[in-house]
Design an enzyme around this catalytic site. Structure first.
Site, PDB file in Angstrom:
ATOM      1  N   GLY A 151     -38.143 -15.577   5.779  1.00 29.75           N
ATOM      2  CA  GLY A 151     -38.403 -14.180   6.092  1.00 29.75           C
ATOM      3  C   GLY A 151     -39.877 -13.870   5.857  1.00 29.75           C
ATOM      4  O   GLY A 151     -40.592 -14.648   5.209  1.00 29.75           O
ATOM      5  N   ALA A 152     -40.320 -12.727   6.393  1.00 28.24           N
ATOM      6  CA  ALA A 152     -41.738 -12.375   6.248  1.00 28.24           C
ATOM      7  C   ALA A 152     -41.937 -10.878   6.060  1.00 28.24           C
ATOM      8  O   ALA A 152     -43.029 -10.375   6.264  1.00 28.24           O
ATOM      9  CB  ALA A 152     -42.526 -12.856   7.476  1.00 28.24           C
ATOM     10  N   GLY A 153     -40.873 -10.166   5.669  1.00 29.44           N
ATOM     11  CA  GLY A 153     -40.975  -8.731   5.449  1.00 29.44           C
ATOM     12  C   GLY A 153     -41.363  -8.400   4.017  1.00 29.44           C
ATOM     13  O   GLY A 153     -41.844  -9.257   3.263  1.00 29.44           O
ATOM     14  N   CYS A 189     -31.573  -2.390   0.910  1.00 35.19           N
ATOM     15  CA  CYS A 189     -30.712  -3.542   0.617  1.00 35.19           C
ATOM     16  C   CYS A 189     -29.601  -3.185  -0.359  1.00 35.19           C
ATOM     17  O   CYS A 189     -28.601  -3.899  -0.442  1.00 35.19           O
ATOM     18  CB  CYS A 189     -31.546  -4.702   0.079  1.00 35.19           C
ATOM     19  SG  CYS A 189     -32.458  -4.330  -1.431  1.00 35.19           S
ATOM     20  N   ASN A 190     -29.765  -2.097  -1.094  1.00 35.95           N
ATOM     21  CA  ASN A 190     -28.777  -1.743  -2.113  1.00 35.95           C
ATOM     22  C   ASN A 190     -28.037  -0.442  -1.858  1.00 35.95           C
ATOM     23  O   ASN A 190     -27.213  -0.045  -2.675  1.00 35.95           O
ATOM     24  CB  ASN A 190     -29.452  -1.664  -3.486  1.00 35.95           C
ATOM     25  CG  ASN A 190     -29.749  -3.033  -4.058  1.00 35.95           C
ATOM     26  OD1 ASN A 190     -28.898  -3.922  -4.017  1.00 35.95           O
ATOM     27  ND2 ASN A 190     -30.960  -3.221  -4.547  1.00 35.95           N
ATOM     28  N   ARG A 191     -28.308   0.230  -0.738  1.00 37.12           N
ATOM     29  CA  ARG A 191     -27.618   1.495  -0.477  1.00 37.12           C
ATOM     30  C   ARG A 191     -27.661   1.841   1.004  1.00 37.12           C
ATOM     31  O   ARG A 191     -28.596   1.453   1.724  1.00 37.12           O
ATOM     32  CB  ARG A 191     -28.233   2.626  -1.284  1.00 37.12           C
ATOM     33  CG  ARG A 191     -29.585   3.109  -0.792  1.00 37.12           C
ATOM     34  CD  ARG A 191     -30.178   4.209  -1.653  1.00 37.12           C
ATOM     35  NE  ARG A 191     -30.466   3.715  -2.983  1.00 37.12           N
ATOM     36  CZ  ARG A 191     -29.798   4.088  -4.076  1.00 37.12           C
ATOM     37  NH1 ARG A 191     -28.842   4.999  -3.991  1.00 37.12           N
ATOM     38  NH2 ARG A 191     -30.108   3.582  -5.252  1.00 37.12           N
ATOM     39  N   SER A 212     -31.988   2.980  -8.908  1.00 31.98           N
ATOM     40  CA  SER A 212     -32.239   1.659  -8.334  1.00 31.98           C
ATOM     41  C   SER A 212     -31.612   0.553  -9.171  1.00 31.98           C
ATOM     42  O   SER A 212     -31.295   0.753 -10.351  1.00 31.98           O
ATOM     43  CB  SER A 212     -33.750   1.415  -8.238  1.00 31.98           C
ATOM     44  OG  SER A 212     -34.363   2.358  -7.382  1.00 31.98           O
ATOM     45  N   GLN A 263     -39.381   3.638   0.809  1.00 32.81           N
ATOM     46  CA  GLN A 263     -38.173   3.560   1.631  1.00 32.81           C
ATOM     47  C   GLN A 263     -37.637   4.950   1.946  1.00 32.81           C
ATOM     48  O   GLN A 263     -37.144   5.204   3.056  1.00 32.81           O
ATOM     49  CB  GLN A 263     -37.121   2.717   0.901  1.00 32.81           C
ATOM     50  CG  GLN A 263     -37.521   1.250   0.796  1.00 32.81           C
ATOM     51  CD  GLN A 263     -36.647   0.469  -0.180  1.00 32.81           C
ATOM     52  OE1 GLN A 263     -36.069   1.032  -1.114  1.00 32.81           O
ATOM     53  NE2 GLN A 263     -36.557  -0.835   0.026  1.00 32.81           N
ATOM     54  N   GLN A 281     -40.656   0.410  -5.039  1.00 36.23           N
ATOM     55  CA  GLN A 281     -40.517   0.322  -3.581  1.00 36.23           C
ATOM     56  C   GLN A 281     -39.690   1.453  -2.980  1.00 36.23           C
ATOM     57  O   GLN A 281     -39.852   1.812  -1.815  1.00 36.23           O
ATOM     58  CB  GLN A 281     -39.868  -1.017  -3.188  1.00 36.23           C
ATOM     59  CG  GLN A 281     -40.777  -2.218  -3.344  1.00 36.23           C
ATOM     60  CD  GLN A 281     -40.924  -2.645  -4.782  1.00 36.23           C
ATOM     61  OE1 GLN A 281     -39.951  -2.595  -5.539  1.00 36.23           O
ATOM     62  NE2 GLN A 281     -42.110  -3.060  -5.175  1.00 36.23           N
TER      63      GLN A 281
END
Length: 420
Positions: free
Chosen positions: A188-190, A49-51, A108, A119, A115
């Site tokens: 959402g459900a992830g 989500c950030n990179r 991060s 990833q 997390q």
């Protein structure tokens, strides 16, 4: 000589409206990796989500750089002029250092967040499954994963770290105060939605409702946190009942737009706080203009992420030292991996032979005590190590293909041994 190249952008160099134009969903990743085959010998895409970062290996670094940048610009019809100011480009040691820092949680949004290691592992696994991660990037990413684990085991960098979901809820608390008695809708459900539910539960939120395009997944997530689930068709009604909405679907288009908010039933003047955790964004930025609605996205979370920062910064210095130490071990095998692969095969062969001969000797002389057997084992390991030291050092010094071939022939190393 092949080089490692990194081209990418992240939350430090680009706002969310730029990052979302080069974001890849899990479903898109395989297709994009196949396309990258025309641009680089090896490639791994790290997309969170950030990179979004592309790691590539090439002999012609200038041409590969041009092609990868063109690939970035061509995705979703971006303009190279618009995208170029936000991209960073790192080569060899700088690229390796950056990857190690990413895997360790040092790059991060939340320093030390746990997390990112998963990833990085997912990015590498996807590249392996696609066939785009060859010998060099495989070894590099294996090393990065080990560095990330080492940073967490040998320092307290993760001790005070929090998830982005936790930071998201902290932002809501700053806006609304005590959350007890309030209700939250999670869209959402992830993984991101799960982290948001965890943080909401710890905050003491009164009620959690989960919705998702796949109702069964919404129900599973809601059950884990004592909440309830509704179908995505009931989104407007669910919003009308909520004080907080956290959205993290990964949908390619807006899930919540101004019409959805306006068509939600009367809220009796109750304010609504929405946090969009998705890249691309789930919530149309125009929602921010609706009276009584406060909308935040990932770019708004950085100020809140300073929670416990002082404690983590002390540990960050220790992590940086680990990274620098590990970088020094990379240069040798990166410069000439065929040499290192041959040396590894030679050591495997010698160790296999040592183990078989020691076992045969001990079977024939079963009168040795356990202590004597241990001494014999240690002596045999030391002998093999010393016998191989000078041949291996010489091979590393020369690195000539003819020397590698000669060692393989002299020691009868099969090609399968060298490729293992």
């Amino acid at each position: 000589m092949p080089h490692v190249l990194l081209i990418g952008l992240n939350h430090k160099t680009a706002p969310i409206k730029v990052r979302e134009t080069v974001s890849f969903s899990k479903d898109q990743l395989q297709t994009v990796l196949h396309e990258l085959g025309a641009y680089a010998e090896e490639a791994v895409i790290l997309a969170t989500c950030n990179r979004t970062e592309i790691y590539a290996v090439s002999d012609n670094i200038a041409e590969t750089s041009r092609r990868v940048k063109s690939f970035f610009s061509g995705f979703r019809d971006n303009s190279s002029e618009d995208l170029s100011p936000y991209l960073y480009e790192l080569i060899d040691t700088s690229a390796v250092r950056h990857l190690f820092r990413v895997a360790s949680g040092m790059d991060s949004l939340v320093l030390g967040e746990p997390q990112i290691l998963g990833q990085v592992r997912h990015a590498y696994t996807a590249a392996v499954e696609c066939g785009s991660a060859g010998t060099r990037l495989s070894k590099l990413f294996h090393k990065a994963l080990r560095v990330g684990k080492k940073a967490r085991h040998e320092t307290d960098i993760g001790r005070h770290a929090t998830s982005v979901g936790y930071v998201c809820v902290e932002l809501v608390r700053e806006r609304m105060g005590e959350l007890r008695g309030h209700s939250a809708l999670v869209v959402g459900a992830g993984d991101a939605a799960r982290h948001a539910c965890e943080a909401l539960t710890k905050s003491g939120i009164g009620r959690i409702t989960v919705t998702n395009r796949t109702y069964v997944r919404a129900q599973d997530l809601a059950d884990r946190f004592g909440g309830s689930a509704v179908s995505i068709e009931e989104l407007e009604e669910a919003i009308s009942k909520a004080n907080v909405v956290i959205s993290a679907t990964g949908s390619p288009s807006y899930v919540i737009n101004a019409d959805v908010i306006c068509q939600a039933s009367d809220r009796d003047g109750r304010p609504l706080v929405i946090v969009d955790m998705a890249t691309p964004r789930d919530v149309d930025p125009e929602v921010k203009n609706i009276s009584g609605v406060s909308l935040f996205d990932l770019d708004d979370l950085e100020a809140v992420s300073t929670c416990h920062l002082e404690q983590r910064e002390e540990e960050a210095l220790k992590v940086e030292a680990i990274i620098e130490e590990e970088i020094s071990t990379v240069s040798n095998w990166w410069a000439s991996p065929p040499v290192e692969i041959t040396i590894a095969a030679l050591h495997r062969q010698a160790e296999d032979l040592r183990q078989r001969e020691v076992a045969r000797f001990l079977r024939a002389r079963n009168c040795l005590t356990d202590a004597q057997q241990t001494i014999f084992e240690e002596m045999s390991r030391s002998l093999v190590k010393k016998l191989l030291h000078y041949p291996c050092s010489s091979l590393r010094s020369s690195g000539r293909p003819t020397d590698i071939e000669s060692v393989g022939r002299l020691f009868n190393l099969a090609s399968s041994d060298i490729e293992a």
